[in-house]
Design a protein around this motif. Structure first.
Motif, PDB file in Angstrom:
ATOM      1  N   TYR A   1     -53.848  69.829  20.969  1.00 35.89           N
ATOM      2  CA  TYR A   1     -53.139  68.964  20.022  1.00 35.89           C
ATOM      3  C   TYR A   1     -53.535  69.400  18.628  1.00 35.89           C
ATOM      4  N   ASP A   2     -52.583  69.735  17.818  1.00 31.87           N
ATOM      5  CA  ASP A   2     -52.854  70.165  16.458  1.00 31.87           C
ATOM      6  C   ASP A   2     -52.925  68.959  15.532  1.00 31.87           C
ATOM      7  N   LEU A   3     -54.083  68.804  14.829  1.00 32.95           N
ATOM      8  CA  LEU A   3     -54.201  67.753  13.813  1.00 32.95           C
ATOM      9  C   LEU A   3     -53.463  68.252  12.575  1.00 32.95           C
ATOM     10  N   GLY A   4     -52.462  67.531  12.190  1.00 33.85           N
ATOM     11  CA  GLY A   4     -51.672  67.945  11.047  1.00 33.85           C
ATOM     12  C   GLY A   4     -52.027  67.172   9.796  1.00 33.85           C
ATOM     13  N   VAL A   5     -51.363  67.501   8.733  1.00 31.64           N
ATOM     14  CA  VAL A   5     -51.565  66.851   7.448  1.00 31.64           C
ATOM     15  C   VAL A   5     -51.246  65.359   7.548  1.00 31.64           C
ATOM     16  N   THR A   6     -50.227  65.019   8.294  1.00 36.79           N
ATOM     17  CA  THR A   6     -49.849  63.612   8.458  1.00 36.79           C
ATOM     18  C   THR A   6     -50.987  62.812   9.089  1.00 36.79           C
ATOM     19  N   ASP A   7     -51.624  63.393  10.092  1.00 33.94           N
ATOM     20  CA  ASP A   7     -52.752  62.713  10.742  1.00 33.94           C
ATOM     21  C   ASP A   7     -53.887  62.476   9.750  1.00 33.94           C
ATOM     22  N   LEU A   8     -54.183  63.478   8.957  1.00 33.64           N
ATOM     23  CA  LEU A   8     -55.259  63.333   7.965  1.00 33.64           C
ATOM     24  C   LEU A   8     -54.906  62.284   6.911  1.00 33.64           C
ATOM     25  N   ILE A   9     -53.659  62.239   6.515  1.00 37.36           N
ATOM     26  CA  ILE A   9     -53.224  61.233   5.536  1.00 37.36           C
ATOM     27  C   ILE A   9     -53.384  59.837   6.121  1.00 37.36           C
ATOM     28  N   VAL A  10     -53.005  59.660   7.369  1.00 40.34           N
ATOM     29  CA  VAL A  10     -53.151  58.357   8.022  1.00 40.34           C
ATOM     30  C   VAL A  10     -54.624  57.947   8.056  1.00 40.34           C
ATOM     31  N   VAL A  11     -55.492  58.851   8.421  1.00 42.43           N
ATOM     32  CA  VAL A  11     -56.933  58.567   8.467  1.00 42.43           C
ATOM     33  C   VAL A  11     -57.444  58.203   7.072  1.00 42.43           C
ATOM     34  N   LEU A  12     -57.065  58.953   6.068  1.00 38.14           N
ATOM     35  CA  LEU A  12     -57.507  58.673   4.699  1.00 38.14           C
ATOM     36  C   LEU A  12     -57.000  57.320   4.205  1.00 38.14           C
ATOM     37  N   VAL A  13     -55.763  56.984   4.541  1.00 37.41           N
ATOM     38  CA  VAL A  13     -55.203  55.681   4.148  1.00 37.41           C
ATOM     39  C   VAL A  13     -55.983  54.557   4.813  1.00 37.41           C
ATOM     40  N   LEU A  14     -56.296  54.698   6.090  1.00 39.13           N
ATOM     41  CA  LEU A  14     -57.071  53.677   6.793  1.00 39.13           C
ATOM     42  C   LEU A  14     -58.472  53.516   6.191  1.00 39.13           C
ATOM     43  N   ILE A  15     -59.116  54.615   5.898  1.00 35.27           N
ATOM     44  CA  ILE A  15     -60.452  54.562   5.286  1.00 35.27           C
ATOM     45  C   ILE A  15     -60.366  53.935   3.897  1.00 35.27           C
ATOM     46  N   SER A  16     -59.392  54.311   3.118  1.00 38.57           N
ATOM     47  CA  SER A  16     -59.216  53.737   1.773  1.00 38.57           C
ATOM     48  C   SER A  16     -58.969  52.234   1.855  1.00 38.57           C
ATOM     49  N   GLY A  17     -58.133  51.832   2.815  1.00 41.58           N
ATOM     50  CA  GLY A  17     -57.861  50.403   2.997  1.00 41.58           C
ATOM     51  C   GLY A  17     -59.125  49.628   3.301  1.00 41.58           C
ATOM     52  N   PHE A  18     -59.992  50.194   4.107  1.00 45.91           N
ATOM     53  CA  PHE A  18     -61.265  49.550   4.424  1.00 45.91           C
ATOM     54  C   PHE A  18     -62.096  49.350   3.154  1.00 45.91           C
ATOM     55  N   PHE A  19     -62.216  50.400   2.340  1.00 50.53           N
ATOM     56  CA  PHE A  19     -63.017  50.296   1.123  1.00 50.53           C
ATOM     57  C   PHE A  19     -62.403  49.325   0.115  1.00 50.53           C
ATOM     58  N   VAL A  20     -61.108  49.271   0.044  1.00 48.88           N
ATOM     59  CA  VAL A  20     -60.439  48.300  -0.839  1.00 48.88           C
ATOM     60  C   VAL A  20     -60.735  46.880  -0.363  1.00 48.88           C
ATOM     61  N   ALA A  21     -60.662  46.644   0.938  1.00 51.85           N
ATOM     62  CA  ALA A  21     -60.947  45.312   1.486  1.00 51.85           C
ATOM     63  C   ALA A  21     -62.385  44.890   1.183  1.00 51.85           C
ATOM     64  N   VAL A  22     -63.331  45.803   1.309  1.00 51.66           N
ATOM     65  CA  VAL A  22     -64.736  45.506   0.996  1.00 51.66           C
ATOM     66  C   VAL A  22     -64.883  45.174  -0.491  1.00 51.66           C
ATOM     67  N   ALA A  23     -64.246  45.939  -1.348  1.00 59.17           N
ATOM     68  CA  ALA A  23     -64.337  45.698  -2.789  1.00 59.17           C
ATOM     69  C   ALA A  23     -63.734  44.345  -3.169  1.00 59.17           C
ATOM     70  N   VAL A  24     -62.604  44.010  -2.573  1.00 65.45           N
ATOM     71  CA  VAL A  24     -61.962  42.716  -2.847  1.00 65.45           C
ATOM     72  C   VAL A  24     -62.873  41.573  -2.408  1.00 65.45           C
ATOM     73  N   GLN A  25     -63.481  41.699  -1.249  1.00 65.24           N
ATOM     74  CA  GLN A  25     -64.378  40.659  -0.744  1.00 65.24           C
ATOM     75  C   GLN A  25     -65.586  40.482  -1.660  1.00 65.24           C
ATOM     76  N   ARG A  26     -66.146  41.569  -2.138  1.00 63.12           N
ATOM     77  CA  ARG A  26     -67.290  41.490  -3.070  1.00 63.12           C
ATOM     78  C   ARG A  26     -66.878  40.819  -4.374  1.00 63.12           C
ATOM     79  N   ARG A  27     -65.712  41.142  -4.846  1.00 63.12           N
ATOM     80  CA  ARG A  27     -65.215  40.543  -6.091  1.00 63.12           C
ATOM     81  C   ARG A  27     -65.020  39.038  -5.932  1.00 63.12           C
ATOM     82  N   ARG A  28     -64.454  38.618  -4.802  1.00 58.98           N
ATOM     83  CA  ARG A  28     -64.250  37.185  -4.550  1.00 58.98           C
ATOM     84  C   ARG A  28     -65.585  36.448  -4.505  1.00 58.98           C
ATOM     85  N   LYS A  29     -66.563  37.045  -3.879  1.00 60.34           N
ATOM     86  CA  LYS A  29     -67.887  36.424  -3.794  1.00 60.34           C
ATOM     87  C   LYS A  29     -68.492  36.282  -5.193  1.00 60.34           C
ATOM     88  N   ALA A  30     -68.363  37.312  -6.008  1.00 66.06           N
ATOM     89  CA  ALA A  30     -68.881  37.260  -7.379  1.00 66.06           C
ATOM     90  C   ALA A  30     -68.153  36.190  -8.195  1.00 66.06           C
TER      91      ALA A  30
END
Length: 156
Positions: free
Chosen positions: A16-45
């Motif tokens: 199975y060839d990992l393509g650019v689309t697969d990497l973009i999906v992974v990066l979007v998911l990772i970015s979404g996680f970090f955004v969610a963590v940042a939003v939660q920290r901001r709400r707590k502050a």
């Protein structure tokens, strides 16, 4: 990109060839996680900032506390019906391990954080309440949390 081998239909190996689309999906998911963590920290502050004491006045007439979100609490000494010490396992927004609830009634009064710079003025005014016992107050404020202790109630 890279090849991943996995079992195909019928048990045969397929690549199975990992393509650019697969990497973009992974990066979007990772970015979404970090955004969610940042939003939660901001709400707590933000919650902490709203609950922080920005002004505390303790004088011969009353105790008044203004919070970061503009709310005010107050109690006039002549109207105070009870004083309770609360020791908490979690620090308050002001960084206090304990606080005093000064009640004018069942639904009004003022919370005063202990150990954040206002203890002398508070103790001076509390000691003027008829029948207030300082040793009981000190013992209550040193209890292991969680604990609530009524240290004074108005007679009559």
């Amino acid at each position: 990109m890279s090849r991943v081998r996995h079992a195909g239909i019928g048990g045969g190996r397929q690549t199975y060839d990992l393509g650019v689309t697969d990497l973009i999906v992974v990066l979007v998911l990772i970015s979404g996680f970090f955004v969610a963590v940042a939003v939660q920290r901001r709400r707590k502050a933000d919650r902490r900032a709203r609950a922080t004491t920005v002004e505390l006045v303790i004088d011969g007439e009353r105790v008044r506390r203004r919070l970061g979100d503009g709310r005010e609490e107050s109690a006039r000494w002549v109207e105070v019906v009870s004083v309770e010490v609360v020791c908490t396992p979690v620090r308050t927004a002001d960084g206090a391990k304990a606080f005093v609830l000064i009640a004018e009634g069942a639904e009004s009064g003022c919370l005063v954080p202990l150990g954040v710079g206002h203890d002398d003025a508070l103790v001076q005014q509390l000691s003027r309440l008829r029948g207030f016992r300082m040793e009981q107050f000190v013992a209550a404020s040193e209890h292991k949390p969680p604990r609530r202790t009524m240290v004074w109630e108005r007679e009559g």
